[in-house]
Enzyme design. Structure first.
Site, PDB file in Angstrom:
ATOM      1  N   LYS A 107     -36.449  12.574   9.194  1.00 52.47           N
ATOM      2  CA  LYS A 107     -37.893  12.783   9.195  1.00 52.47           C
ATOM      3  C   LYS A 107     -38.237  14.275   9.056  1.00 52.47           C
ATOM      4  O   LYS A 107     -39.305  14.625   8.564  1.00 52.47           O
ATOM      5  CB  LYS A 107     -38.524  12.236  10.484  1.00 52.47           C
ATOM      6  CG  LYS A 107     -38.270  10.771  10.777  1.00 52.47           C
ATOM      7  CD  LYS A 107     -39.012   9.845   9.831  1.00 52.47           C
ATOM      8  CE  LYS A 107     -38.987   8.389  10.292  1.00 52.47           C
ATOM      9  NZ  LYS A 107     -37.651   7.771  10.248  1.00 52.47           N
TER      10      LYS A 107
HETATM   11  C1  LIG Z   1     -37.145   6.594   9.748  1.00 55.22           C
HETATM   12  C2  LIG Z   1     -35.678   6.423   9.675  1.00 55.22           C
HETATM   13  C3  LIG Z   1     -35.082   5.519   8.751  1.00 55.22           C
HETATM   14  C4  LIG Z   1     -35.893   4.630   7.844  1.00 55.22           C
HETATM   15  O1  LIG Z   1     -36.537   5.331   6.816  1.00 55.22           O
HETATM   16  P1  LIG Z   1     -37.761   4.692   6.021  1.00 55.22           P
HETATM   17  O2  LIG Z   1     -38.282   5.775   5.157  1.00 55.22           O
HETATM   18  O3  LIG Z   1     -38.742   4.234   7.061  1.00 55.22           O
HETATM   19  O4  LIG Z   1     -37.216   3.540   5.242  1.00 55.22           O
HETATM   20  C5  LIG Z   1     -33.694   5.459   8.718  1.00 55.22           C
HETATM   21  N1  LIG Z   1     -32.918   6.209   9.552  1.00 55.22           N
HETATM   22  C6  LIG Z   1     -33.461   7.069  10.446  1.00 55.22           C
HETATM   23  C7  LIG Z   1     -32.541   7.850  11.329  1.00 55.22           C
HETATM   24  C8  LIG Z   1     -34.843   7.218  10.540  1.00 55.22           C
HETATM   25  O5  LIG Z   1     -35.358   8.081  11.441  1.00 55.22           O
END
Ligand SMILES: *Cc1c(COP(=O)(O)O)cnc(C)c1O
Length: 491
Positions: A107
């Site tokens: 993120k």
């Molecule tokens: C948010 C997240 C995901 C999923 O990503 P999306 O863009 O929602 O598909 C996968 N792994 C981690 C560690 C995340 O924080």
């Protein structure tokens, strides 16, 4: 470049799409076209240069200096690797590490630039009020947003997290958050309760009016915002040019990408990169036990009426993948009426893609991993590749292995590595040692470091020394009160 809603003919400038987040008709903003990337031009670029090259094609109402300012303030020494998104090659697979930002999960890749984009955009669109970012989090987003908005002028950020359901590391990361403009509140209940309560406040017109009179407006750091989505395209191109530089692929050679998927944001960015000319053969969409997307890609039927599982890859515990709407819009030839109909049907739990579009789904290979599969892959990858991965990455690796076995496709595959193994240390340690006695995650992190020889990241080591700053809690119905207190609305 103009952005258009997926549900009607609403057209806006990039800045307005950034500030609004979601269109007035409830649709998501999509670009009117997908500009081409010239491979020769980007071959020698570093991460920042590439980010500028790509984002400039979308945020066309930003001046160059403005965009450069955003990029320079995002991809700096907050990242513990100067490469920002290093690629670790292990034979035929390459792990694209997206967890070198402050909060140890992917993120950070978009959230570190998002506040700066939002700031510029709100000045351009004449927003005068102080922006209040309101977020409910199941763990990763909240911390990444806090870290991103910390001490940004003209912004306050309030994060609600569920008392039940975040890991100890995730909780500590949030309650020790520094910054004069950050507020963290524990809600009694689970993530759904927190999410529902925050949505209600967000959509409450009366409350929004009061807020405006006091000089504030709400905004969200939601993953459907174009300021979250488009920065994610950059690292797919970056992975590709890194592979060429390393001599692992030839120019123009096709690759696969395996993406652990929740809200469909990360994998949609890969799909958009392909539309911009990146040579991607197959997109491997990896889910955990919450395998709605797997069923959708196999059958064209999206059906959320099922049991919700709490898994060892919690950031993918999602039933409604909001960014999928953008993909639907694209494959049905920008048919906003159809999107409206499908999204309406989804309100009662299910929709089916019309037969004539189902062939499009073949670009994706979908699969899923159980908790047992996930833990097994963490062990296998450490033993066979001498590489330590987190549970989300393990889900992607598992589905990739199934794909390889089924298809015998031996193209180079990029496994998108979305979190540091230390962020989900309990699961990782247990997977490797079968030992689940020690409960304190900071002690476990030390143990994992000793066991694997992989250094404990600074962001985890520091947690021990940090003071707990945020102790606010509220009941499920207490969200309004908490916000009134924080913003001093009654005073
Ligand atoms: C948010 C997240 C995901 C999923 O990503 P999306 O863009 O929602 O598909 C996968 N792994 C981690 C560690 C995340 O924080």
């Amino acid at each position: 470049m103009k952005f258009k809603s997926t549900r009607s003919n609403i057209l806006v400038e990039p800045s307005e799409a950034l500030v609004k987040g979601i269109a007035d008709d409830g649709g998501l903003f999509v670009p009117m076209e997908f500009p081409e990337v010239d491979l020769e031009e980007i071959l020698k670029m570093n991460y920042k240069q590439l980010a500028f090259y790509i984002l400039k094609k979308y945020f066309t109402d930003f001046f160059d200096e403005e965009l450069l300012h955003c990029i320079n303030n995002a991809y700096d020494d907050k990242f513990d690797s100067p490469l920002i998104a290093p690629l670790v090659e292990k034979g035929k697979v390459s792990f694209l590490e997206l967890f070198h930002g402050r909060t140890l999960a992917f993120k950070d890749m978009a959230l570190s630039i998002f506040p700066h984009l939002l700031k510029v955009a709100s000045e351009k669109t004449g927003v005068r009020e102080e922006i209040v970012i309101l977020t409910a989090t199941s763990g990763d987003t909240g911390k990444a947003a806090l870290e991103a908005f910390k001490d940004v002028k003209g912004v306050k950020i309030i994060v609600f997290y569920p008392k039940e359901g975040v890991s100890q590391v995730q909780r500590l990361q949030m309650v020790t958050q520094e910054g004069k403009n950050t507020y963290v509140v524990a809600i009694e209940g689970n993530f759904d309760d927190a999410q529902r309560a925050v949505k209600e406040v967000f959509n409450d017109r009366g409350f929004n009016r009061v807020l405006k009179e006091k000089g504030y407006i709400f905004s969200s750091a939601n993953s459907i915002n174009i300021g979250r989505l488009f920065p994610q395209i950059v690292y797919y191109f970056y992975a590709y040019i890194t592979l060429i530089r390393n001599g692992s692929i030839q120019k123009g050679e096709g690759i696969n990408a395996a993406v652990p998927t929740g809200n469909f944001g990360n994998i949609l960015a890969a799909y958009y990169a392909k539309k911009m000319g990146l040579k991607i053969n197959r997109l491997i969409c990896a889910s955990n036990q919450n395998n709605v997307l797997y069923d959708f890609i196999k059958t064209g039927v999206y059906d959320v009426r099922r049991k919700f599982y709490t898994t060892v890859s919690p950031s993918m515990d999602i039933l409604v993948s909001s960014n999928l709407e953008r993909y639907l819009y694209d494959i049905c030839g920008n048919d906003e009426e159809l999107v409206c109909r499908l999204m309406n049907e989804l309100k009662s739990g299910k929709y089916e893609l019309p037969e004539k579009y189902k062939d499009e789904l073949k670009l994706f290979y979908a699969g899923y991993a159980s908790d047992e599969d996930t833990k097994k892959e963490i062990r296998t990858v450490l033993n066979e590749l001498d590489y330590l991965i987190d549970p989300h990455t393990a889900v992607a690796y598992h589905v990739y292995k199934n794909y390889e076995e089924e298809t015998r496709d031996d193209s180079r595959t990029v496994i998108v590595s979305t979190a540091s193994p230390y962020k989900f240390v309990k699961t990782v340690y247990e997977a490797l040692t079968n030992n689940n006695e020690e409960k304190d995650e900071l002690t476990l992190a030390d143990n994992l470091g000793k066991f694997t020889g992989y250094e404990v990241p600074k962001a985890i080591r520091e947690l021990k020394e940090k003071n707990i700053i945020h102790t606010r809690t509220c009941s499920r119905d207490g969200v309004y009160r908490a916000i009134e207190d924080i913003l001093n609305l009654k005073g």
